[in-house]
Design an enzyme around this catalytic site. Sequence first.
Site, PDB file in Angstrom:
ATOM      1  N   ARG A 133       0.822  -1.218   0.000  1.00 29.79           N
ATOM      2  CA  ARG A 133       0.000   0.000   0.000  1.00 29.79           C
ATOM      3  C   ARG A 133       0.855   1.267   0.000  1.00 29.79           C
ATOM      4  O   ARG A 133       0.348   2.363  -0.233  1.00 29.79           O
ATOM      5  CB  ARG A 133      -0.942  -0.002   1.209  1.00 29.79           C
ATOM      6  CG  ARG A 133      -0.241  -0.010   2.559  1.00 29.79           C
ATOM      7  CD  ARG A 133      -1.255  -0.072   3.695  1.00 29.79           C
ATOM      8  NE  ARG A 133      -0.623  -0.139   4.993  1.00 29.79           N
ATOM      9  CZ  ARG A 133      -0.202  -1.239   5.585  1.00 29.79           C
ATOM     10  NH1 ARG A 133      -0.343  -2.409   4.962  1.00 29.79           N
ATOM     11  NH2 ARG A 133       0.342  -1.218   6.792  1.00 29.79           N
ATOM     12  N   TYR A 134       2.155   1.118   0.302  1.00 27.83           N
ATOM     13  CA  TYR A 134       3.031   2.287   0.352  1.00 27.83           C
ATOM     14  C   TYR A 134       3.863   2.463  -0.917  1.00 27.83           C
ATOM     15  O   TYR A 134       4.448   3.523  -1.115  1.00 27.83           O
ATOM     16  CB  TYR A 134       3.987   2.182   1.543  1.00 27.83           C
ATOM     17  CG  TYR A 134       3.294   2.119   2.886  1.00 27.83           C
ATOM     18  CD1 TYR A 134       2.454   3.146   3.307  1.00 27.83           C
ATOM     19  CD2 TYR A 134       3.472   1.032   3.729  1.00 27.83           C
ATOM     20  CE1 TYR A 134       1.812   3.086   4.529  1.00 27.83           C
ATOM     21  CE2 TYR A 134       2.837   0.967   4.963  1.00 27.83           C
ATOM     22  CZ  TYR A 134       2.011   1.993   5.357  1.00 27.83           C
ATOM     23  OH  TYR A 134       1.381   1.938   6.562  1.00 27.83           O
ATOM     24  N   THR A 135       3.984   1.449  -1.733  1.00 31.71           N
ATOM     25  CA  THR A 135       4.876   1.511  -2.894  1.00 31.71           C
ATOM     26  C   THR A 135       4.070   1.624  -4.186  1.00 31.71           C
ATOM     27  O   THR A 135       2.881   1.300  -4.230  1.00 31.71           O
ATOM     28  CB  THR A 135       5.776   0.268  -2.960  1.00 31.71           C
ATOM     29  OG1 THR A 135       4.955  -0.905  -3.060  1.00 31.71           O
ATOM     30  CG2 THR A 135       6.639   0.158  -1.712  1.00 31.71           C
TER      31      THR A 135
END
Length: 754
Positions: A139-141
């Site tokens: 979800r962060y990349t």
Amino acid sequence: MPKKKQPEETRPKVNNPNVLGLHAAVVEQPITDTLELNYMPYAMSVIVSRAIPEIDGFKPSHRKLLYTMYKMGLLTGARTKSANIVGQTMRLNPHGDAAIYDTMVRLSRGYGALLTPFVDSKGNFGKSYSRDMSCAAPRYTEAKLTAICAELFRDIDSDTVDFVDNYDSTMKEPTLLPTTFPNILVSANSGIAVGMASQFCGFNLREVCETTAAYLKNPDCDLTETLLAPDFPTGGELICDSAALREIYDTGRGSVRVRAKYRYVKEENLIEIYEIPYSTTVEAILDKVAELIKAGRAKEIADMRDETDLSGLKLAIDLKRGTDPDKLMTKLYKLTPLEDAFACNFNVLIAGTPKVLGVRQILEEWTAWRTESVRRRVYFVLKKKQDKLHLLKGLKRILLDIDKAIKIIRETEEESEVIPNLMIGFGIDQIQAEYVAEIKLRNINKEYILKRVNETAALQDEIADLEDTLNDPRRVKKLIVEELDAVAKKYGEPRRTSIVYGHEIEVYQEEEETEAYPVHLFLSREGYFKKITPQSLRMSGEQKFKEGDGLRQSFETVSNAEIMFFTDQCQVYKTRLSEFDDTKASVLGDYLPAKLGMDAGENVIYAVLPGADYAGALLFFFENGKAARVDLTAYKTTSNRRKLTGAYSDKSPLKCILRIDQDREVAVYSTEPRCLIFHTALLAPKTTRSTQGVAVMTLKPKYRLDTAAYLDETPIANQSRYRVRAVPAAGALLRQEDTEERQIGLLDDMGGNA
């Protein structure tokens, strides 16, 4: 009614007599049937559909991920969240989001496992050279496809490869990707199947393309002229062994040796390692070097640390004065993973069958497969042009009498009769008639129709050229070579792994290590230290000390043991006995503040032999009546000699240190004088060295804790008088009969003999 007993011959036969009461029977089955019916389908599924790459260089998990990203428009579009890609890929790969994300990480530019990454990543994707540097959650990349992926999907919609249903038959997916270059040799790949494995090293993209082109022109060419050696994304130096390379090229099996690259920084007297072998990690190197340091086999190293940052990998090795950096690196190449072997096992699936192939055989299979893909593409284009030519021929008939066509359509009463009437009126087939019938009213003019008809000649020339290509293998090879040249020119990069030859490097010859031998150690109160062999001690047993000095501690151990020296400034110095020369009882010995480079005014107060496993604990007794129990593991480091600050608490003056290998009773004395005896099990061990400890002795304002000793080494006769069950306690006033002059030396000693 009572149940009838079942006759013996009708009872189910079971193998375990303990389960006769259960209403179940074990059916015997030949193990060959079990293997054939249960195990073999699983084994074949792992081999064919999971672990072994195919001729396009991808495993199914790679292919499903990349094709999903391609269909999402990520070849030319902006990046999207990795979680979105993972979710979409599950339509083709139902093995779970974690497995899909791990696959994407390995293909990414950020992770750095491939020479030609296929995923353009943004964010923390970890690093291939570190086992502890993990990637961020999906979800962060963000990610998209790299530009070279255009070569993976070129003409994929032109029938170049077969498509099959996905696992639930809701969409189609390609069985292979029509790569325009031999990705099987470019991308490093490894997999463990059932009963077999695969391990591909990567080769430089430009070299692979040039080699393939040379092979297409001459199948008997010398591959080593253009394909120099494997190339790895982490760089390093490959030690070229012509025989080993030829074995890999011929058989697909063998190994190559790769070593790290370094530079010497003279101003700081340190070595910087900036490229390491592909098959190891930073942590593995640090652990191995630490083992050598602790074993006394790398005395030239003062410290080693990981200084990797955003600029890239960097391991720093601080050298001791006078160390030859090149000679040290020769030793580390020999004894650590700074030089490592990469084993090759070119196991690839060919038409569903695993085969171990050499480079020449892989090129043969790839060129055959690529030739078929190109032929299918040419045939697809040919078919499209033939269909268009067929339509234009029908349109040409209409040109002869447009008014007739309009009249036929106008006078036809039913719509379904338009096509048959046109077919009859102009002698054309159904496909041509439908094409004519669909022409817009505005296009029914001679100019439009003449332009379309004039295309006929050009189409016929193109069709003839395509048919000639299909019938001429040389032209197909030429197309493949042109595509290879274009890929090499557009995406080729210089080699990352440089090549050195065996005769150019120095090989470390390990010196014979002297075996450890028994020694006696003596530490004086003023900080003089002696290491004496038993033979020398028997010849002269009387110890020499400076005037006013005396013995503080003595030990029996071996000559290469590790030792720690605690000082009165809350510091501890770690070293090995091999750093000290053997001496005699008649000399003063080494002065530790000078030998260990202590701070001005710093004095040694206690010595400890931690042992290889750092078992046991230390008890620190402070003037304010507190005691701290610290496990020896808190002092474990990865350096041969290192000054540790904060060795113990500085909140109150230290009065005594005791080492305990197992819980026992200890006597604590105050200046009142009082004494208490307590069991060390009452003290909980701490992992923080500078802990203040807990109160053990309750003191009156004008008194302080004086010292402590093991109970069995004190002259206390009436032990029950001073024993307590809980701490803190005030203890009892010390009686005369529980003190003896012969123990005065013990009370003055900071811990006694160990």
